[in-house]
Design an enzyme around this catalytic site. Sequence first.
Site, PDB file in Angstrom:
ATOM      1  N   GLU A 139      -3.392   0.413 -10.631  1.00 18.62           N
ATOM      2  CA  GLU A 139      -4.411   0.876  -9.695  1.00 18.62           C
ATOM      3  C   GLU A 139      -5.100   2.109 -10.272  1.00 18.62           C
ATOM      4  OE1 GLU A 139      -4.768   1.954  -4.937  1.00 18.62           O
ATOM      5  OE2 GLU A 139      -2.876   2.339  -5.972  1.00 18.62           O
ATOM      6  N   LYS A 184       5.359  13.967   8.858  1.00 16.60           N
ATOM      7  CA  LYS A 184       5.366  14.747   7.621  1.00 16.60           C
ATOM      8  C   LYS A 184       4.076  14.456   6.867  1.00 16.60           C
ATOM      9  CE  LYS A 184       6.353  14.234   3.409  1.00 16.60           C
ATOM     10  NZ  LYS A 184       5.456  15.238   2.778  1.00 16.60           N
ATOM     11  N   CYS A 199      -7.342   3.277  -0.825  1.00 11.90           N
ATOM     12  CA  CYS A 199      -6.480   2.156  -1.208  1.00 11.90           C
ATOM     13  C   CYS A 199      -7.236   0.841  -1.265  1.00 11.90           C
ATOM     14  CB  CYS A 199      -5.298   2.046  -0.257  1.00 11.90           C
ATOM     15  SG  CYS A 199      -5.779   1.772   1.466  1.00 11.90           S
ATOM     16  N   GLU A 201       2.110   0.746   4.058  1.00 10.47           N
ATOM     17  CA  GLU A 201       0.783   0.369   3.559  1.00 10.47           C
ATOM     18  C   GLU A 201       0.580   1.098   2.244  1.00 10.47           C
ATOM     19  OE1 GLU A 201      -2.806   0.746   2.382  1.00 10.47           O
ATOM     20  OE2 GLU A 201      -3.149   1.850   4.254  1.00 10.47           O
TER      21      GLU A 201
END
Length: 492
Positions: A387, A177, A290, A256
């Site tokens: 973040e 997906k 990331c 992750e």
Amino acid sequence: MGGTTTSRGLVIAGREVPSESGGHAEDRNPWDGSVFAEVAAGTAADVRAAVDAAAEAFPAWAATRPAERRAILNRAADLLAERTKDVIALMAEEVGAVAPWAGFNVMLAADMLREAAAATSQPVGQVLATNSEGVLSIQQRVPKGVVAAISPWNAPVILGVRAVAMPLAVGNTVVLKPSEDAPIACGLLISDVLHEAGLPAGVLNVVTNDRADAGAVVEALIGDERVRMVNFTGSTEVGRRIGVLAATHLKPAVLELGGKNALIVLDDADVDYAVDAAVFGSYMNAGQICMCVDRVIVDHSLADAFTERFAARVRDLPVGDPSAAGTVIGPVISESAAQRVSALIRDAVEHGAELVVGSGEIEVPGTLIRPTVLAGVTKQMRVYYDEIFGPATVIHPVDDVEEAVALANDSAHGLTAGVITENLARGLEVAARLRTGIVHVGDQSIADEPQAPFGGVKNSGYGRFGGQAGAEAFTDTRWVTAQVSGRAHYPI
């Protein structure tokens, strides 16, 4: 940009098909807002059909000779590399990526396919010691079955390939997906090259969806009893929900997730090299990786010189249309993403932070933020812990190594970090004290190699992609014994 709209369906059992509902979802160009593509809006019913195909294909694929799997993955790597120019154009339109980043996506993704190909012929078990007379005892790794893979938009080709390559190499089948923001680059493109390379029907299936249906599609995928494992790359917020859902169904997951990555510049660092590392680590792909540097932690003795040179470099970074030659900072992925990043910067300034470079303001076309540098950030500001995932970073001067390590570890995340020093032993000592899944000494925080274990600790997730760790993550360990001589003895 803004040419003819592409139209794509789902990929189920080796064929491109419409969704059961007949609906479509728009895939928009983040630079000019045009509809770049329309993709089929899959539903729970389409997920069931995709899992049907994957479950049916699994026994034959798991039994396929390693050399056949290796040949398919290597051919797919070659085909992907041949499409580099096309993928650069695709990523500019679909996710606003600049050419160097898109080209790197292709290169690393092709290497991931080749590394997965190599894994097909690696040892899959070992002979164990045993106390039983006449018994051969074996530990064996076997494929899990159907794997659910959920891939993100920011490094779409890299992370789409990573989601499927090792699972396929070790004999699993996959239902993928892809992100609603990059259904082609992190889903359908990967299916195209693998099927062109000879992947059998049903081994990889792709279900795209409308954003409004994402929750139902993911729940249907993870909840299907034939799906035996989940892998997800994306935000910590979504990853937490994925992890809970997988655990509810007693399914392992590799997650992750986000990072709040620090670049530590020690007092013996080469300032110019540290500036180069910080610019790359903070602003590659407009900060939407990331592993990007969210925080530069620099010793007080170098802070003024570092800040001055860093600011000068950042001001000069070319900003604008991602398809234009020389652009370094393109748009962020969407207007909502731009608003989130701008709000973080605004909150910091309102609470007393200094804007060293940039303003955090959103510019036309509504997804562009010029690279920004903040100083004077404190714990009262959201950007201290949140973040950024955009073209901004924070400079934190510190008095010594102890303060640098404590500040780097003062985060709920633990993905990666960098340590800049001229003393290797000192850098390794600092690295040993950082609570992250990855550390790079003498470099910034962004790096990826397909043979290396990749993943984080704390709120950055669990499990590992890549290398031997990845092969083990996507297989089950089975204990097998064989009575090769004599007879077993039973007490009753």
